[in-house]
Write an enzyme that holds these catalytic residues in place. Structure first.
Site, PDB file in Angstrom:
ATOM      1  N   HIS A  19       0.968  67.328 -28.641  1.00  0.00           N
ATOM      2  CA  HIS A  19       0.893  68.664 -28.042  1.00  0.00           C
ATOM      3  C   HIS A  19      -0.248  69.421 -28.729  1.00  0.00           C
ATOM      4  O   HIS A  19      -0.975  68.856 -29.552  1.00  0.00           O
ATOM      5  CB  HIS A  19       2.226  69.413 -28.140  1.00  0.00           C
ATOM      6  CG  HIS A  19       2.820  69.488 -29.522  1.00  0.00           C
ATOM      7  ND1 HIS A  19       2.157  70.065 -30.589  1.00  0.00           N
ATOM      8  CD2 HIS A  19       4.014  69.074 -30.021  1.00  0.00           C
ATOM      9  CE1 HIS A  19       2.913  70.015 -31.674  1.00  0.00           C
ATOM     10  NE2 HIS A  19       4.042  69.396 -31.366  1.00  0.00           N
ATOM     11  N   HIS A  22      -0.615  69.286 -32.568  1.00  0.00           N
ATOM     12  CA  HIS A  22      -1.267  68.099 -33.114  1.00  0.00           C
ATOM     13  C   HIS A  22      -2.787  68.188 -32.938  1.00  0.00           C
ATOM     14  O   HIS A  22      -3.554  67.730 -33.784  1.00  0.00           O
ATOM     15  CB  HIS A  22      -0.779  66.834 -32.397  1.00  0.00           C
ATOM     16  CG  HIS A  22       0.693  66.594 -32.473  1.00  0.00           C
ATOM     17  ND1 HIS A  22       1.504  66.568 -31.362  1.00  0.00           N
ATOM     18  CD2 HIS A  22       1.518  66.394 -33.530  1.00  0.00           C
ATOM     19  CE1 HIS A  22       2.743  66.339 -31.721  1.00  0.00           C
ATOM     20  NE2 HIS A  22       2.788  66.235 -33.032  1.00  0.00           N
ATOM     21  N   CYS A 127      17.009  57.907 -44.414  1.00  0.00           N
ATOM     22  CA  CYS A 127      16.791  58.585 -43.129  1.00  0.00           C
ATOM     23  C   CYS A 127      15.694  57.839 -42.390  1.00  0.00           C
ATOM     24  O   CYS A 127      14.572  57.745 -42.881  1.00  0.00           O
ATOM     25  CB  CYS A 127      16.399  60.052 -43.338  1.00  0.00           C
ATOM     26  SG  CYS A 127      15.916  60.871 -41.793  1.00  0.00           S
ATOM     27  N   CYS A 130      12.686  60.269 -41.431  1.00  0.00           N
ATOM     28  CA  CYS A 130      11.791  60.527 -42.562  1.00  0.00           C
ATOM     29  C   CYS A 130      11.165  59.239 -43.079  1.00  0.00           C
ATOM     30  O   CYS A 130      10.118  59.272 -43.725  1.00  0.00           O
ATOM     31  CB  CYS A 130      12.551  61.167 -43.719  1.00  0.00           C
ATOM     32  SG  CYS A 130      13.145  62.826 -43.439  1.00  0.00           S
ATOM     33  N   CYS A 145      20.720  64.129 -43.208  1.00  0.00           N
ATOM     34  CA  CYS A 145      19.381  64.332 -43.737  1.00  0.00           C
ATOM     35  C   CYS A 145      19.081  65.823 -43.787  1.00  0.00           C
ATOM     36  O   CYS A 145      19.295  66.527 -42.793  1.00  0.00           O
ATOM     37  CB  CYS A 145      18.354  63.616 -42.853  1.00  0.00           C
ATOM     38  SG  CYS A 145      16.652  64.106 -43.174  1.00  0.00           S
ATOM     39  N   HIS A 148      16.118  66.456 -40.982  1.00  0.00           N
ATOM     40  CA  HIS A 148      16.376  66.209 -39.566  1.00  0.00           C
ATOM     41  C   HIS A 148      17.828  66.459 -39.152  1.00  0.00           C
ATOM     42  O   HIS A 148      18.153  66.403 -37.963  1.00  0.00           O
ATOM     43  CB  HIS A 148      16.002  64.765 -39.205  1.00  0.00           C
ATOM     44  CG  HIS A 148      14.548  64.478 -39.331  1.00  0.00           C
ATOM     45  ND1 HIS A 148      13.984  63.953 -40.481  1.00  0.00           N
ATOM     46  CD2 HIS A 148      13.521  64.673 -38.476  1.00  0.00           C
ATOM     47  CE1 HIS A 148      12.684  63.821 -40.312  1.00  0.00           C
ATOM     48  NE2 HIS A 148      12.370  64.244 -39.117  1.00  0.00           N
ATOM     49  N   LYS A 296       8.081  77.153 -33.389  1.00  0.00           N
ATOM     50  CA  LYS A 296       7.552  75.836 -33.733  1.00  0.00           C
ATOM     51  C   LYS A 296       7.457  74.985 -32.471  1.00  0.00           C
ATOM     52  O   LYS A 296       8.396  74.902 -31.685  1.00  0.00           O
ATOM     53  CB  LYS A 296       8.465  75.155 -34.752  1.00  0.00           C
ATOM     54  CG  LYS A 296       7.955  73.802 -35.221  1.00  0.00           C
ATOM     55  CD  LYS A 296       8.897  73.200 -36.256  1.00  0.00           C
ATOM     56  CE  LYS A 296       8.382  71.839 -36.725  1.00  0.00           C
ATOM     57  NZ  LYS A 296       9.308  71.231 -37.720  1.00  0.00           N
ATOM     58  N   LYS A 299       8.302  69.162 -28.289  1.00  0.00           N
ATOM     59  CA  LYS A 299       8.410  68.642 -26.924  1.00  0.00           C
ATOM     60  C   LYS A 299       9.864  68.486 -26.522  1.00  0.00           C
ATOM     61  O   LYS A 299      10.224  68.700 -25.368  1.00  0.00           O
ATOM     62  CB  LYS A 299       7.672  67.307 -26.810  1.00  0.00           C
ATOM     63  CG  LYS A 299       6.163  67.470 -26.723  1.00  0.00           C
ATOM     64  CD  LYS A 299       5.532  66.341 -25.948  1.00  0.00           C
ATOM     65  CE  LYS A 299       4.148  66.738 -25.475  1.00  0.00           C
ATOM     66  NZ  LYS A 299       3.546  65.732 -24.591  1.00  0.00           N
TER      67      LYS A 299
END
Length: 634
Positions: A19, A22, A127, A130, A145, A148, A296, A299
């Protein structure tokens, strides 16, 4: 011989499409690369995709296709995005390529031969998102985690470890002796604080995985994705296949990465290089994040801007210009279509575009479609030329230290000065009064200012700058339009001007062209009612934040030292993704003062702060006027 400049971006996992968040890193790095080329450097610009990830393998299994087929398809999609944004990379590396497999195995062997890799048993919660182990005290009772909020898996296996702790003192000394190694300063301070808490050896292989690069010393183990991923920077420079190229370009002059992965690049990577007998990179720059109207980008939550759709609607240059003009490099920034349109119309349509169009039209009508003769400059002409030179000097200084947004301001300052020059000299009046000689001088200097501005914005808007130069009549027969040879008066007189067409037509935002969903602002339902006696048990106090620092191994937590009246205490708060340490220090906040102490990530927390949150982010509760710390909150 040209001086070399080697720069890289981080390489992303390919388990989802990019997106605009990035894209910011690639655009900013591309601007730096294009500037260095304009300044006369031999540039090597590397980007690519990280494909040896368990996340990628699992996504492929979900889709029922082989992992290699999946990462090949997804890597091509990422590359299409960078091509749409006109990213001028010199090399695109994929970590599943044979050259990178050879580099990773060769690099591993060097560190092993140096005695820095050994075998040991590792047990712990893992995780998969991660791709990292966590200590038990770092997790809650459900073993979720902390990043996440997904359940971690318990793994026990024999791995190879890297002796990171061996390099702690050398790394601290290196950072102290090379203050420009980590930028901006806030990132350097975070890294130094983390190192001083003590570095631990870390596992660099996985026995339970088959997707990855086998180690050269034990084919049953694959190299941990984070160990293999950073080696891509050496692979792209020629290691180990083309050591002549490698010796030319290494060490890397600039790694551009997101602020969330600075530890891997500023701690693990330089020590790995030293272990392999190679020098550390010259600079690691951790940029900030781009949010969408304060939220933030995600997607999965529908909060994002599709960069390809944005380019199709407005063109790559407009998107590129906004990202690097609006957002100071190294800081967080925000994107909204309203801000994009406002910046585009103000800087490009109104200022640069208007200057270009009116000077070209006047030149075409009064000088047979050719560049007017320069003539003898008067005081106003010399003042514009001198101002342009000051802008150029400052532009170079700013770009050399990667202050992209401020450098572009120098270009726009020149444009504004040229517009004022045109308004003050009134060439339309000179044309009406038949003052042809003076008219020629005014239009020549205005067009020369446009040429200089076009050179200065070339790194951000290469296509638009080329269109401007074509309308100015600049051809391949002219000297290169670069910052290294830019001199006032370089525009050829009596040269045919190009066809005039708007380069920056004004735009009006009617609807958002990309699927950028607004953050949901629904409040959580009110909890069940309680009695006043229940509330009375909670002792809320005003506390002053004295210091703040990141909690090791967590991207969400900050450790705060607070003053509550005459007492100081420590609080662990999950606000690191919303407040940098220096942003929270000095705030007067509300805390639950009588909460039983508990350990979070192995750090004792003696209270809890109050904050409000929604899908748009988190905000700490503060007080709007000075009140003594320790005061009771009612």
């Amino acid at each position: 011989m040209k001086p070399k400049f080697y720069l890289t971006t981080a390489i992303p996992y390919v388990n989802a499409l990019p997106h605009l968040g990035h894209s910011y890193e690639l655009v900013a790095t591309d601007v730096i690369a294009r500037y260095r080329r304009l300044a006369g450097y031999d540039v090597l610009f590397l980007t690519g995709t990280d494909e040896n990830s368990l996340n990628n393998e699992r996504k492929a299994r979900e889709l029922g296709i082989p992992p290699q087929e999946y990462v090949t398809k997804m890597s091509a999609e990422w590359r299409k995005t960078w091509d749409a944004l006109n990213i001028s990379y010199d090399d695109f590396i994929r970590t599943t390529e044979d050259r990178h497999k050879r580099a990773s195995r060769g690099f591993f062997q060097r560190a092993y031969d140096n005695g820095d890799i050994y075998k040991n048993v590792y047990e712990g919660f893992y995780c998969t998102s991660c791709e990292a182990f966590y200590e038990e005290e770092d997790l809650n009772a459900e073993a979720l985690c902390p990043v996440h909020e997904m359940k971690c898996e318990w793994l026990s296996e024999e791995n190879y470890f890297f002796s990171l702790s061996k390099y702690q003192d050398r790394l601290l000394k290196h950072i102290e002796e090379n203050p420009g190694f980590i930028e901006p300063e806030s990132r350097r301070n975070e890294i130094v604080a983390f190192i001083r808490r003590g570095l631990k050896d870390f596992s660099i292989t996985r026995a339970s995985m088959k997707w990855g690069i086998p180690t050269p010393v034990d084919e049953s183990q694959v190299i941990y994705v984070w160990f293999d991923a950073v080696i891509n920077y050496a692979t792209g420079a020629g290691f180990p296949d083309d050591m002549e190229k490698f010796e030319k370009y290494w060490p890397c002059d600039l790694h551009v990465i997101g602020k969330d992965i600075t530890r891997f690049h500023c701690i693990y990577w330089p020590t790995m290089l030293w272990s392999a007998g190679l020098p550390a990179p010259a600079k690691v720059f951790g940029h900030g994040f781009v949010t969408l109207k304060g939220a933030k980008m995600s997607k999965s939550r529908g909060i994002y801007v599709d960069p390809v759709q944005a380019v199709q609607e407005y063109g790559a240059d407009a998107i590129r210009f906004f990202l690097v003009r609006e957002i100071p490099f190294g800081q967080d920034g925000d994107f909204s279509w309203e801000a994009f349109v406002a910046r585009y119309n103000a800087d490009l349509a109104n200022d640069l575009g208007n200057l270009l169009n009116r000077t070209l039209n006047l030149s075409t009508r009064n000088f047979d479609g050719k560049t007017p003769p320069r003539g003898t400059p008067d005081a106003a002409d010399r003042e514009l030329a001198e101002f342009a030179e000051r802008c150029r000097v400052e532009y170079v200084a700013l770009m050399d230290r990667h202050a992209i947004h401020a450098a572009l301001e120098q270009a726009m300052a020149l444009v504004r000065a040229a517009n004022k020059y045109v308004a003050d000299t009134a060439p339309w009046t000179l044309a009406r009064d038949g003052q042809t000689e003076r008219l020629a001088a005014v239009l020549y200097h205005a067009l020369e200012a446009v040429r200089w501005a076009a050179v200065m914005v070339t790194p951000a808007m290469p296509t638009s700058a080329a269109r401007i130069q074509a309308q100015l009549g600049i051809t391949d027969a002219d000297p290169p339009q670069d910052i290294a040879s830019l001199t006032w008066g370089g525009l050829r007189s009596d040269a045919p001007l190009g066809d005039i067409a708007p380069v920056f037509p004004r735009i009006d935002l009617k609807e958002e062209p990309a699927p950028a969903a607004e953050p949901a602002m629904k409040s959580e339902p009110v909890a069940d009612t309680i009695q006043i006696d229940d509330f009375a048990k909670v002792d809320l106090r005003l506390a002053e934040v004295l210091s703040a620092e990141p909690v090791p191994k967590s991207d969400k937590l900050l450790k705060l030292r607070v003053r509550v009246g005459d007492e100081e205490r420590q609080i662990v708060a999950g606000i690191a993704q919303h407040y940098a340490p220096d942003q929270i220090v000095g705030k007067r906040i509300a805390i639950v003062a009588n909460l039983a102490p508990r350990k979070v990530f192995g750090v004792e927390s003696q209270g809890m702060l109050l904050a409000a949150s929604d899908d748009g982010g988190l905000c700490v509760a503060e007080f709007d006027r000075p009140i003594a710390s320790g005061s009771k909150v009612r």
